[in-house]
Design an enzyme around this catalytic site. Structure first.
Site, short mmCIF file in Angstrom:
data_model
loop_
_atom_site.label_atom_id
_atom_site.label_comp_id
_atom_site.label_asym_id
_atom_site.label_seq_id
_atom_site.Cartn_x
_atom_site.Cartn_y
_atom_site.Cartn_z
N HIS A 85 -12.45 7.51 14.08
CA HIS A 85 -11.37 7.37 15.05
C HIS A 85 -10.16 8.27 14.84
O HIS A 85 -9.28 8.32 15.66
CB HIS A 85 -10.88 5.91 15.06
CG HIS A 85 -10.14 5.52 13.82
ND1 HIS A 85 -8.80 5.79 13.65
CD2 HIS A 85 -10.53 4.89 12.69
CE1 HIS A 85 -8.42 5.33 12.46
NE2 HIS A 85 -9.44 4.80 11.86
N HIS A 125 -14.39 2.57 18.12
CA HIS A 125 -13.00 2.18 18.24
C HIS A 125 -12.71 1.92 19.73
O HIS A 125 -13.35 2.52 20.59
CB HIS A 125 -12.15 3.34 17.71
CG HIS A 125 -10.72 3.03 17.51
ND1 HIS A 125 -9.84 2.93 18.57
CD2 HIS A 125 -9.99 2.80 16.40
CE1 HIS A 125 -8.64 2.65 18.09
NE2 HIS A 125 -8.70 2.57 16.78
N ARG A 177 -7.05 10.64 14.65
CA ARG A 177 -6.46 11.53 15.64
C ARG A 177 -6.73 13.00 15.37
O ARG A 177 -6.98 13.77 16.28
CB ARG A 177 -4.93 11.32 15.65
CG ARG A 177 -4.45 10.40 16.73
CD ARG A 177 -2.92 10.33 16.76
NE ARG A 177 -2.47 9.71 17.99
CZ ARG A 177 -2.59 8.43 18.27
NH1 ARG A 177 -3.13 7.60 17.42
NH2 ARG A 177 -2.15 7.97 19.43
N GLU A 205 0.85 -1.22 0.00
CA GLU A 205 0.00 0.00 0.00
C GLU A 205 0.88 1.26 0.00
O GLU A 205 0.71 2.17 0.80
CB GLU A 205 -0.98 0.02 1.18
CG GLU A 205 -2.13 0.98 1.03
CD GLU A 205 -3.02 1.05 2.26
OE1 GLU A 205 -2.74 1.83 3.19
OE2 GLU A 205 -4.00 0.29 2.31
N GLU A 261 -0.26 9.82 9.95
CA GLU A 261 -0.09 8.79 8.91
C GLU A 261 0.59 9.30 7.65
O GLU A 261 1.36 8.57 7.02
CB GLU A 261 -1.44 8.16 8.56
CG GLU A 261 -2.04 7.29 9.67
CD GLU A 261 -2.81 8.08 10.72
OE1 GLU A 261 -2.88 9.32 10.63
OE2 GLU A 261 -3.33 7.46 11.67
C1 UD1 Z 1 -3.97 3.52 15.02
C2 UD1 Z 1 -3.11 4.12 13.90
C3 UD1 Z 1 -4.00 4.64 12.78
C4 UD1 Z 1 -4.99 3.58 12.30
C5 UD1 Z 1 -5.75 3.05 13.49
C6 UD1 Z 1 -6.65 1.92 13.03
C7 UD1 Z 1 -1.01 5.25 14.49
C8 UD1 Z 1 -0.38 6.49 14.99
N1 UD1 Z 1 -2.35 5.25 14.44
O1 UD1 Z 1 -4.69 4.57 15.61
O2 UD1 Z 1 -3.18 5.03 11.69
O3 UD1 Z 1 -5.87 4.16 11.36
O4 UD1 Z 1 -4.83 2.54 14.46
O5 UD1 Z 1 -7.64 1.63 13.97
O6 UD1 Z 1 -0.32 4.31 14.18
N2 UD1 Z 1 -6.96 0.46 22.18
C9 UD1 Z 1 -7.37 -0.63 22.92
N3 UD1 Z 1 -7.43 -1.85 22.31
C10 UD1 Z 1 -7.09 -2.05 21.01
C11 UD1 Z 1 -6.71 -0.94 20.26
C12 UD1 Z 1 -6.62 0.31 20.85
O7 UD1 Z 1 -7.67 -0.51 24.09
O8 UD1 Z 1 -7.17 -3.18 20.54
C13 UD1 Z 1 -6.90 1.79 22.82
C14 UD1 Z 1 -5.69 1.90 23.79
O9 UD1 Z 1 -6.05 2.72 24.87
C15 UD1 Z 1 -4.65 2.62 22.93
C16 UD1 Z 1 -5.55 3.56 22.15
O10 UD1 Z 1 -6.71 2.80 21.83
O11 UD1 Z 1 -3.68 3.26 23.70
C17 UD1 Z 1 -4.95 4.16 20.89
O12 UD1 Z 1 -4.39 3.17 20.03
P1 UD1 Z 1 -3.29 3.64 18.92
O13 UD1 Z 1 -2.88 2.47 18.14
O14 UD1 Z 1 -2.22 4.44 19.58
O15 UD1 Z 1 -4.08 4.68 18.02
P2 UD1 Z 1 -5.33 4.47 17.07
O16 UD1 Z 1 -6.18 5.68 17.22
O17 UD1 Z 1 -5.90 3.13 17.29
N1 UDP Z 2 -13.43 -2.83 10.78
C1 UDP Z 2 -13.76 -3.92 11.57
N2 UDP Z 2 -14.55 -3.72 12.66
C2 UDP Z 2 -15.01 -2.50 13.04
C3 UDP Z 2 -14.64 -1.38 12.23
C4 UDP Z 2 -13.85 -1.58 11.13
O1 UDP Z 2 -13.38 -5.05 11.28
O2 UDP Z 2 -15.72 -2.39 14.04
C5 UDP Z 2 -12.56 -3.04 9.61
C6 UDP Z 2 -12.96 -2.36 8.31
O3 UDP Z 2 -13.80 -3.17 7.52
C7 UDP Z 2 -11.62 -2.10 7.64
C8 UDP Z 2 -10.70 -1.87 8.82
O4 UDP Z 2 -11.31 -2.48 9.94
O5 UDP Z 2 -11.14 -3.23 6.95
C9 UDP Z 2 -10.48 -0.40 9.04
O6 UDP Z 2 -9.87 -0.19 10.25
P1 UDP Z 2 -9.80 1.25 10.93
O7 UDP Z 2 -10.99 2.06 10.54
O8 UDP Z 2 -9.56 1.00 12.38
O9 UDP Z 2 -8.46 1.85 10.33
P2 UDP Z 2 -8.11 2.67 9.01
O10 UDP Z 2 -8.61 1.90 7.84
O11 UDP Z 2 -8.75 4.01 9.13
O12 UDP Z 2 -6.63 2.78 9.05
#
Ligand code: UD1
Ligand code: UDP
Length: 372
Positions: free
Chosen positions: A210, A243, A212, A119, A133
């Protein structure tokens, strides 16, 4: 001896998009996958690993609640360094634009292991959106030996940045491979609001948000719009797949819990999520992956962002950028829900991001260049 390809990923979307690559590498006679997860996400990552039957060879388990970008960067870099040193794979594959992606690419580069970027080439042109990102993508590009661009547009961005054309391949996006596989799996929703609405044939709207750069005010405006849309028509049911990040989940809860026809579901496993997308009339989302999936399902998406790195979906007509202004979101959603012609114009099935064979192409290129 097969050539060893180390795949490193950490979050839900990376896992979904790497799963087809792991599967194809397993089947390849001359290549062997080794999987390391940073576990930047925990439950959201594990949901995907279970669905695709992937047991990581290494799990750095770095996630902490409320982690900062610095936490993720440092913990991933420290965890990956000894692993790269010990394993010395023939290539490292990373996917997308998360902090795990960039840090894994950097770590491989420090250890002089060639990096493949799955990608590659997505750009908004604005380093603050999406944050962080856009910068993760650009930095990953600088480390990579192989740039697997999903589309010709993405490849053109790389050529414009003076990446040698023989290092760039247009492969399609592996998310289409994953989606087409999962779409065919059987699934029945357990008793609950989704099953109830399906049974009575009601219209559904699916929402995720979700990013940032939208935390705070923009997120409040978005969920205020979602509330107003839900309250505008009783026959509608709004499902929010929140999320796991509490910063987002708490705001959703505050605004939507008093609304009877809005249901807060928490992060859904990928299989039910795909089925919910298929069952929905309309999707509101700031997700990157969902913009790439919706064209295969013919589901209109209103994108809750000001810029996108996925203009192909807009050109295909399935996706529209609507920003985070409450009035604008409500107006665009209302138009699609009330104007049949406007709706039909967006509900097109044609996916510019891929044909479901991206992972095959990636494996073939790796096998050729590694002399496997
Ligand atoms: C991250 C990625 C973003 C991606 C997103 C997909 C970065 C900087 N951000 O953002 O590019 O689009 O994932 O969803 O790499 N948490 C849980 N359990 C989980 C996941 C997250 O509890 O399984 C909570 C935790 O408190 C964690 C917080 O979410 O600290 C943030 O997670 P983080 O990966 O830092 O940022 P995302 O907003 O998830
Ligand atoms: N997705 C999922 N469960 C959810 C929300 C999203 O499986 O509750 C899937 C969605 O179909 C896609 C991916 O997760 O394939 C997108 O993830 P996210 O939105 O967290 O990240 P981004 O694509 O914005 O990086």
């Amino acid at each position: 001896m097969p050539k060893r390809v180390l795949l490193v990923f950490g979050t839900r979307p990376e896992a979904i998009k790497m799963a087809p690559v792991v599967q194809r590498l397993r089947e390849h006679p001359a290549l062997e996958p080794v999987v390391a997860v940073t576990a930047q996400h925990r439950e959201m990552l594990d949901q995907v690993l279970a669905l695709f039957g992937i047991e990581p060879d290494f799990d750095l388990d770095i996630m902490v609640p409320g982690q900062t970008l610095t936490d993720v960067t440092l913990r991933a870099l420290e965890g990956l360094s000894p692993l790269m040193e010990r394993e010395r794979p023939d290539a490292v594959l990373v996917q997308g634009d998360t902090t795990s992606t960039f840090v894994a690419a950097l770590s491989a580069f420090y250890h002089r292991i060639p990096v493949g970027h799955v990608e590659a080439g997505l750009r908004t042109g604005d380093i603050t959106r999406p944050f962080p990102e856009e910068v993760n993508r650009r930095l990953t590009t600088q480390t990579a030996r192989w740039h697997f661009a999903p589309t010709a547009t993405a490849a053109a961005h790389l050529y414009a940045e003076n990446i040698a054309p023989d290092r760039v391949s247009v492969t399609g996006n592996t998310v289409v491979d994953a989606l087409l596989e999962v779409r065919e799996m059987p699934y029945e929703f357990p008793p609950g609001p989704v099953a109830d609405v399906l049974a009575r044939g009601g219209r559904m709207i699916l929402v995720t948000a979700h990013r940032r750069e939208s935390w705070g005010e923009p997120m409040t405006r978005v969920f205020t719009a979602v509330r107003d849309i839900a309250q505008s028509a009783e026959d509608l049911s709004v499902f929010v797949a929140t999320h796991a990040n509490p910063i987002v989940a708490d705001e959703v809860e505050r605004i939507l819990s008093p609304v009877d026809n809005a249901y807060i579901l928490g992060p859904l496993e990928y299989l039910p999520f795909v089925k919910l997308m298929q069952a929905s009339t309309l999707i509101l989302s700031d997700s990157g992956g969902i913009q790439e999936e919706a064209p295969s399902l013919g589901k209109p998406v209103l994108v809750l962002r000001d810029v996108t790195e996925r203009p192909e979906a807009i050109e295909a007509g399935v996706v529209k950028l609507v920003g985070t202004d409450t009035q604008r979101i409500v107006a665009e959603a209302t138009r699609l829900l009330t104007d049949r012609a406007a709706y039909d114009e967006m509900a097109q099935v044609a996916n510019p991001f891929g044909d479901g064979h991206a992972a095959d192409r990636i494996c073939d290129i790796l096998a050729r260049d590694l002399g496997a």
